[in-house]
Design an enzyme around this catalytic site. Sequence first.
Site, short mmCIF file in Angstrom:
data_model
loop_
_atom_site.label_atom_id
_atom_site.label_comp_id
_atom_site.label_asym_id
_atom_site.label_seq_id
_atom_site.Cartn_x
_atom_site.Cartn_y
_atom_site.Cartn_z
N ARG A 17 -108.13 31.34 -28.00
CA ARG A 17 -108.94 30.27 -27.45
C ARG A 17 -109.94 29.72 -28.47
NH1 ARG A 17 -113.34 30.28 -24.24
NH2 ARG A 17 -113.49 32.54 -24.03
N HIS A 18 -110.24 28.42 -28.35
CA HIS A 18 -111.28 27.79 -29.17
C HIS A 18 -112.62 28.00 -28.50
CE1 HIS A 18 -113.55 24.68 -31.31
NE2 HIS A 18 -112.57 24.60 -32.16
N PRO A 19 -113.68 28.25 -29.26
CA PRO A 19 -114.98 28.50 -28.61
C PRO A 19 -115.61 27.28 -27.95
CG PRO A 19 -115.22 28.48 -31.00
CD PRO A 19 -113.74 28.43 -30.71
N LEU A 20 -115.21 26.07 -28.35
CA LEU A 20 -115.95 24.88 -27.94
C LEU A 20 -115.11 23.84 -27.22
CD1 LEU A 20 -117.79 24.38 -31.35
CD2 LEU A 20 -118.67 25.56 -29.34
#
Lengths: 398, 398
Positions: free
Chosen positions: B233-236
Amino acid sequence: MNAQIAQDKPLQGLKVLDITHMLAGPYCTWMLGLMGADVIKVERPGEGDFARAIAPFRDDESLYFMSVNRNKRSITLNLKTEEGKQILRDLIAQSDILVENNRAGVMDRLGLGYQDARAINPRLIYASISGYGQTGPYRHKPAFDVIAQAVSGMMSITGQEGGPPARVGVSIGDIASGLFAAVAVLAAVEGRHKSGEGAFVDVSMMDCQLALMENAVSRYLNAGEVPVRLGSRHPLIAPFQSFNTADQPIAICVDTEPQWHRFCHALGVEALLDDPRFADGPMRAARHAELEPLLNAVFSQGRRDDFLERLEAADVPCSPINSIPEVTQDPQVAHRQVLVEVPEASGIKYVGAPFHYNGGPVSGETAPPALGAHNEEILAELGLDSVRIAELRRIGVL
Amino acid sequence: MNAQIAQDKPLQGLKVLDITHMLAGPYCTWMLGLMGADVIKVERPGEGDFARAIAPFRDDESLYFMSVNRNKRSITLNLKTEEGKQILRDLIAQSDILVENNRAGVMDRLGLGYQDARAINPRLIYASISGYGQTGPYRHKPAFDVIAQAVSGMMSITGQEGGPPARVGVSIGDIASGLFAAVAVLAAVEGRHKSGEGAFVDVSMMDCQLALMENAVSRYLNAGEVPVRLGSRHPLIAPFQSFNTADQPIAICVDTEPQWHRFCHALGVEALLDDPRFADGPMRAARHAELEPLLNAVFSQGRRDDFLERLEAADVPCSPINSIPEVTQDPQVAHRQVLVEVPEASGIKYVGAPFHYNGGPVSGETAPPALGAHNEEILAELGLDSVRIAELRRIGVL
């Protein structure tokens, strides 16, 4: 010109047009600006770079945007208007480098592709960064970081053994392509001194991931090994991984025979030195599954900091597995002045250049620009007067 | 000079001395040689680069070594002898660039550090790559890839959420420092055109990892977020990750509002478009934990290839999560000619340049050299005759 600044700004005098957004392109031009190039970032009126909308924010500015857009000036231009295109052509005429990371075909459709730009300025170095490159069956497909990491195989070799694929914890799909683009662009600058001509650099994010995986790909193609996820372990060297101790994990690396000897003595496992299964590097790598439990048994008996002390005394590569808060407190990071503040945005800290240049950190980074902050300045440099600039703003070009 | 080769070899005419081993240094000089520089690799007599001992082998040559040592010539020199040092000084006198990745202090102790080299050739650009840089409390510590990934925090943000830290599946600790070194060296080449002077480039592997983590570090320092492992997953940004389907996993990325609309329509989940929890990008990112199970339910009901077809038709970024064997069979990789053979080593395939240059792949890579393969050639260029060369070999200098 300040001599101190000039000494660590070898790209001073180069003009860069930055028609980029998000990460891959901006990362490339961050490097160029850091080294002294005059980077003009061209953004859409109103919204600007998509990254300006990404949280978290500080004083209403996106930290994501700010981090990789230091050392740039911002101009807004509506490239769908003829006036906007003409201003871009005028900027192209006086630029050394253009970097863009729109989807393949977008710049051509605007009449601002490489052939168009070359007709204006044959000395221009024009770099296009895209998901799959400007050619081939996937050239029109959209791609962002996780796509590049997935399609290239990078995720297939990152994560725990037997577990699900993991994304590299940073956007390496974007960042690597920005770095390779910077290398190719700067090589083209050197080539231009000899040829007098510009160049077209076509960077593919997918290909850049393959270049990072040169070893994994070569092992598969030339030795038939299928690289897989290995947790913290190296595929070819052992021991070269993290181990759990009685408290915190420790990373260690034993790569040469002298290191192996020092490692075994430091841990008090001299018997391993006489074990024929582990007689040399290739054997230790091939038999890591037999070696690892023996070392687990040793490391589980003590505390990380004690092991770090013993291994450091024996000159064996080792380290804690730092969190981000821990690394920002590290004395070496402080000594190297890697974390920088820029004067116009006090209190905000960024990662600066990862190298020292002529004996000190690269200094003089400037704050990331507000959207269109340099419209007047840049247009005045092109010879436009304030009446014309007001007119351009009124008709929606800026 | 062949005009075809010259067009994609902008660094032709630059002479590079390569006193490197393993990966970070060789990766840097691979890039320089790829772009046409004349790279002379200086190796220890007998064993050469440590990487030559790393398995797997093909025709007795290490694939690890071969992959990043194409486009170079090899000379053996015992730098502990006065004769060996003098030959290196003679090579320094006529070189443009020197790249070394010995531990900090080693070159100085040999009398071949930057100040020594500068006294011989003030135009030399001298790049040192080391674990922690040439200055600071850790400067003498040994570091290899896993150490750089661990100490920098990179491992702390790579791997499954709640699981153990994972190493990035390639040696990004080494490779990133090689790429940043190439950027800094090529910038220095440009600076030399203006100043007439060389430069000293001091690259720290630890600092380079921080530069890759610019976003994570900025979020912690400026917004107080502690970056952690997030799987794919991407943090943002959300959704920006892999999902399991009924058969194979799929990677998708939805970054903009138009993409979100097309994504929901393509999957038949238009109701999400009216869900106030997911009204914009920052909200979807903040509420990914609520969004993810809804999307899991959708993806679990179908096959990956069907989803790929629907999402591609809707122009939403998506891809399979390829293995290394799969990516090497990919039609886009074939079209881009990323996998190259070099003529002298037929049947062996490597990853080539990840960018096209002036409309085509970078061509003309040469085979990695056998140890000392160019001793006679390089020494003859320095004016040594065969009698002297035989003498140097007899007394153990070569």
